[in-house]
Write an enzyme that holds these catalytic residues in place. Structure first.
Site: not given
Lengths: 490, 102
Positions: A82, A157, A181
């Protein structure tokens, strides 16, 4: 779309094949790059792909094997990261214009540990800007699409990481979870996503959002993969004073052994009328699966479930408003032009306003408001009091059961552009925020599918356990997985 | 805590405290969305918190101190790697003090 059944062998089995020479790391990287080449233009899971660097890393591992050396427990395992986790490789952008060209001078602790174990980084994945969102639509660099139905969001996210794992662009991935997330995109993309207990994993090198809530965790195609990745990077760290000084737990030895006498709590509030019918059905199927595996189902109550979002949207923005104050345009990141007569104040305000997207702006302002003089007690302090009550409610539930079962998300993947009201988007996380508020671990794994207009949409179930109960939680998840083996898009 | 409707003036004040300078269109959009969010957050007032100690953090932690020993630091070129403006070994910033200092 012909989903293929997945055999849950984990990541160390892959590394074992690389170490014996049964397969080369180079061939594995070439396979992933070919899949990326074929599908990434439609999925947009990545902000950057490290093609040349991944090939070079694979060649080093293969050379190591050829010399008879041991390249590590995760040798040749291909990871996507990420883009809010610092890597010296490439940029670390948080999917924000503010950090569009930011290059980290150091690797996050989790990255250092994974590289030392022989893992290969294939790229940095897309996210909602600064991890603020539940759909990956808040990225400054474009929306990621769900590999199961490209008209739908992957969740967020960590949507890029979840999509990359489900699409077969990598073996596993890292995400961060402040209010769901990792777990919510894992649910929407049909893979496994695991948020460890707060304090289990070093946050050094994770760009801070809500410091009392944030935790790094793994995505993989099976529970074993998540457990192996977790074991490789968890544990205390001199560089993060909030890591718990505890031994790394053994989550692997007994992972495949079903827990005898497991008590699975199903909170009444998780059987909400607000759940999509498909989600309600998959929850009851999962309850039935645990019963057939010999578990005892326990009815429990978590009456504060539905004030979780209100509590979270005070605490998380408050912490974010403080954490994001560092982005001032002075030392790194975007610096706006100022006119003659303007000074530092204008430089800060212009740089931040030009660099941040609308959701980040909204959350900084919400956080500033709830911390401001005259409102602190009514909002922030009260939210912290409710936070303790939520934690105590979990403690009472865990006196009656070993794990809690419920949906990860009240709905399967929704259409891109389908949620325009911020609060409607925030409600996606109704079952996940309280895990972070209490600081306990949670895992989402696929447990069934919805069929909507011809598309098959994965539905994840979440298990939560007491703080530092990862070994038990992963084993309980593995039981459900064995009854509901996952499938992935071919 | 009652229904919280913010005014444009309130939003400009919060923006100033946040070191943000949204344009007029953004201010109105923020006024509307923040008011709506604060209305939902008002649900917190329905929870009985009498006598409950606030919980700022999930772990019962206290500050941990390192031994007072110097260690490796980043070389200056790495520190300045991302500097938007620099002069020699320094970050360049707009002038903070008037001529003659203050």
């Amino acid at each position: 779309m012909n989903p293929k059944p997945h055999d849950c062998v984990g990541l160390r089995a892959i590394a074992a094949q690389v170490r014996t020479g049964a397969v080369t790391a180079s061939a594995r990287v070439a396979n992933c790059l070919a899949r990326i080449e074929a599908h990434e233009s439609e999925i947009h899971a990545f902000n950057q792909v490290f093609a040349a660097e991944a090939r070079a890393a694979a060649a080093r591992i293969d050379a190591c094997v050829a010399r008879g050396e041991n390249p590590g427990a995760l040798a040749g395992v291909i990871l996507a990261i990420k883009d809010n986790i610092a890597t010296t490789l490439g940029r670390t952008t948080c999917s924000s214009r503010f950090l569009e060209n930011y290059r980290s001078p150091f690797d996050a602790t989790v990255i250092q540990r994974l590289l030392a174990a022989g893992a290969i980084l294939i790229g940095k994945t897309n996210l909602d800007e600064f991890a603020m969102g539940s759909s990956t639509e808040n990225s400054a660099f474009g929306t990621t699409r769900n590999p199961w139905d490209r008209t739908r969001v992957p969740g967020g996210s960590s949507g890029g990481s979840a999509a990359a794992v489900s699409a077969g662009f990598c073996d596993a991935a890292l995400g961060s979870d402040t209010g769901g997330s990792i777990r919510q995109p894992a649910s929407l993309c049909g893979c496994v996503g695991f948020k460890p207990t707060y304090g289990r994993v070093s946050r050094y090198g994770l760009v801070a959002f809500g410091s009392s809530l944030d935790q790094i965790g793994p995505f993989a195609r099976d529970v074993r993969g998540c457990a192996e990745l977790f074991e490789a990077f968890c544990g205390s760290d001199q560089l993060d004073s909030t890591t718990a000084p505890l031994e790394v737990p053994d989550c692997l030895t007994q992972l495949d052994e079903p827990l005898r006498g497991l008590r699975v709590g199903v909170p009444r509030e998780y059987r909400s009328e607000a759940n999509a019918p498909s989600v309600a059905r998959v929850l009851e199927d999962a309850v039935a699966a645990y019963k057939s595996l010999g578990a005892t189902i326990v009815d429990v109550e978590l009456p504060l479930t539905d004030v979780g979002i209100s509590t979270y949207y005070v605490i998380a923005p408050a912490e974010a408003s403080s954490n994001l104050a560092r982005f001032d345009g002075i030392r790194y990141g975007k610096r706006a032009e100022i006119s003659a007569g303007e000074g530092l104040e204008e430089l800060y305000a212009k740089s931040r306003s030009e660099g941040f997207g609308p959701e980040v702006l909204r959350r900084i302002m919400l956080g500033t408001y709830v911390l401001s003089s005259g409102y602190y007690d009514a909002y922030y302090n009260r939210a912290l009091q409710v936070r303790r009550r939520i934690r105590e409610e979990f403690d009472r539930a865990f006196a009656q059961c070993d794990v809690l079962l419920g949906p990860t998300s009240p709905m399967p993947a929704f259409e891109i552009g389908g949620k325009t009201d911020p609060w409607a988007m925030y409600l996606c996380d109704v079952y996940t925020v309280n895990t972070n508020i209490a600081g306990i671990p949670g895992i989402s794994l696929n447990a069934g599918y919805a069929e909507e207009r011809g598309a098959l949409l994965p539905i994840g179930m979440q298990l939560q356990g007491p703080a530092f109960s990862e070994a038990l939680l992963l084993r309980a998840a593995r039981m459900l997985e064995s009854a509901r083996p996952p499938k992935y898009p071919s | 805590m009652s229904e919280q409707d913010l005014s444009i003036k309130d939003v400009r004040h919060i923006a100033k405290l946040s070191r943000l300078a949204p344009d007029d269109a953004a201010i109105e959009s923020l006024r509307s969305s923040l008011s709506s969010i604060l209305g939902h957050i008002a649900k917190l007032s329905t929870v009985d918190v009498a006598g409950v100690e606030p919980m700022a953090h999930p772990l019962a932690i206290s500050n941990r101190l390192d031994a007072d020993e110097s260690g490796a630091t980043l070389p200056i070129e790495m520190v300045l790697l991302n500097a938007p403006a620099k002069v020699d070994r320094f970050l360049a910033v707009p002038k903070v003090l008037d001529e003659g200092g203050a």
